[in-house]
Design an enzyme around this catalytic site. Structure first.
Site, short mmCIF file in Angstrom:
data_model
loop_
_atom_site.label_atom_id
_atom_site.label_comp_id
_atom_site.label_asym_id
_atom_site.label_seq_id
_atom_site.Cartn_x
_atom_site.Cartn_y
_atom_site.Cartn_z
CG HIS A 167 -1.91 0.95 1.43
ND1 HIS A 167 -1.67 2.27 1.74
CD2 HIS A 167 -3.25 0.82 1.33
CE1 HIS A 167 -2.83 2.91 1.84
NE2 HIS A 167 -3.80 2.06 1.58
CE LYS A 208 -8.04 -0.32 5.57
NZ LYS A 208 -6.74 -0.30 4.90
CB CYS A 268 -3.64 3.15 -1.61
SG CYS A 268 -4.90 4.33 -1.23
C1 LIG Z 1 -5.81 0.49 4.63
C2 LIG Z 1 -4.40 0.12 4.56
C3 LIG Z 1 -3.38 0.96 5.03
C4 LIG Z 1 -3.65 2.34 5.55
O1 LIG Z 1 -4.51 2.32 6.62
P1 LIG Z 1 -5.11 3.69 7.20
O2 LIG Z 1 -6.20 3.25 8.10
O3 LIG Z 1 -5.59 4.48 6.02
O4 LIG Z 1 -4.00 4.38 7.91
C5 LIG Z 1 -2.09 0.50 4.98
N1 LIG Z 1 -1.78 -0.70 4.49
C6 LIG Z 1 -2.73 -1.54 4.02
C7 LIG Z 1 -2.33 -2.89 3.52
C8 LIG Z 1 -4.06 -1.15 4.04
O5 LIG Z 1 -4.99 -1.97 3.56
#
Ligand SMILES: *Cc1c(COP(=O)(O)O)cnc(C)c1O
Length: 404
Positions: free
Chosen positions: A121, A224, A362
């Protein structure tokens, strides 16, 4: 077996209609929905114990502090950290990674190396690029293959005494691939390198055991995994957290301040400057309790069934291409339909009530690897159903007809 209808009743948003159609929420990789216990716990905090923590002698301040520290203890147990002070509250994965990358600025010398993977990411790429720019260190990248798997033989070759930190995700957000992190961690330790694991996509599906993994850092987000946005955890081994300098200066992180010299507070407060997201930190504990009550074995069983069913059903669609065909996957399917832009499909199926993510997720380097602008990503949670997958398949077929 999970009673999915009963579980769905815990999530008020799932019974909503979107664009006049029942909501089918398949964007769990971006953020999960929240159960009523989590929503209620936020209100309860503000209604009953709202006060600043670690400061007041008054009753509410003590109640809030206790609740915050109890939540830290829950996280410690959940990830099997050795000490509660190795568990830092953050605003999310991004913050945790930046905290570590910033700290390594005081460790790295020109010529040192940082290893990331091609499956990362952006939040596990950019902070390390910034670090390398600042220190003169070099960024090395573990390549991937057509199945979306890291080429581990190439990783072995990248490792050397120059490697100071290896940083990879536990599970890829764009493709759902589960990386062989135990191997990656052990190999890095053989050359004396530290290892950070980006666990953002792992914690919704599994319970990481940071001591068994032996990683030096493990970062994740609360939102998440059924928790509030703006919450997250950075686990760090005590020796590393003692070695790294503070990230932000301010209240709460000090022992004593004079204009001549300030001394820093002990762990974990050294890294928790300012008033944190107190309600969020407390309620992250509620979310973890909720997920453990459902049980991660049950969650995995349900999600694997959804993944298998969706892979089979989507494969019926003409001209579909699924990216990330490894056996080691969580419940994420990234795909495209030949000749159609992912954004156009996403827009049409949204009108049919279906929420998926379209774009580069991302993770632009992965899209560049496949020479595509992006994908359609359906990411399933334990509260999703096969009927919803049927609705997705019908909607994609309809969009394909309209667009071709
Ligand atoms: C969502 C995600 C991030 C970033 O998380 P945030 O909650 O936006 O800080 C980083 N790495 C992975 C693999 C992700 O799925």
């Amino acid at each position: 077996m999970l009673d999915i209808q009963k579980i769905r009743a815990d999530f008020p948003i799932l019974s909503q209609k979107v664009n006049g159609k029942p909501l089918v929420y398949f964007d769990n990789g971006a953020t999960s929905q929240k159960p009523q216990v989590v929503i209620d716990a936020i209100a309860k905090y503000y209604q009953e114990i709202n006060a600043n923590i670690h400061r007041g002698v008054h009753t509410l301040s003590q109640l809030a502090t206790d609740a915050y520290e109890i939540s830290r203890g829950k996280v410690k147990n959940h990830i099997n950290a050795k000490y509660a002070h190795e568990v830092l509250f953050t605003s999310g994965t991004t913050f945790g990674i930046n905290l570590v990358a910033n700290g390594f600025a005081s460790i790295l010398k020109p010529g040192d190396e940082v290893i990331v993977s091609s499956l990362e990411h952006h939040s596990n790429i950019v902070p390390w690029q910034m670090l390398c720019e600042k220190t003169g260190a070099t960024l090395k990248v573990i390549p991937m293959d057509e199945n979306g798997e890291l080429i581990i033989a190439e990783y072995d070759k990248l490792l050397s005494p120059k490697t100071k930190i290896v940083t990879v995700n536990h599970i890829s957000n764009a493709l759902g691939i589960i990386n062989p992190i135990k191997y990656i961690i052990d190999k890095a330790h053989e050359v004396g390198s530290a290892v950070l694991i980006d666990g953002a996509q792992a914690v919704p599906h599994l319970k990481p055991d940071v001591q068994a993994l032996d990683c030096d850092f493990y970062a994740f987000s609360g939102h998440k995994m059924c928790g509030p946005t703006g919450t997250g955890i950075l686990y760090g081994k005590e020796v590393w957290l003692n070695k790294l300098p503070p990230y932000q200066g301010g209240g709460e992180m000090i022992k004593e301040v004079t204009f001549e010299k300030t001394t820093y507070a002990d762990l974990p407060h050294k890294f928790e400057a300012g008033t944190p997201h107190i309600a969020g930190g407390i309620v992250l504990g509620t979310a973890i309790d909720y997920m453990n009550e459902i049980g991660f074995e049950n969650i995995q069983k349900q999600e694997l069934e959804l993944l298998e069913y969706a892979t089979k059903r989507l494969s019926e669609i003409d001209d579909i291409r699924i990216y990330g065909t490894s056996e080691n996957k969580t419940s994420v399917i990234s795909f495209n339909i030949d000749g159609i832009h992912p954004y156009d499909i996403g827009t049409i199926i949204d009108k049919l009530g279906i929420a998926v993510r379209t774009g580069h997720h991302c993770a632009q380097p992965i899209m560049n690897f496949f020479c595509i602008p992006g994908t359609i990503r359906a990411s399933f949670s334990f509260y999703n159903t096969k009927e919803e997958i049927d609705a997705l398949v019908e909607a994609v077929k309809k969009a394909q007809m309209m667009l071709s």
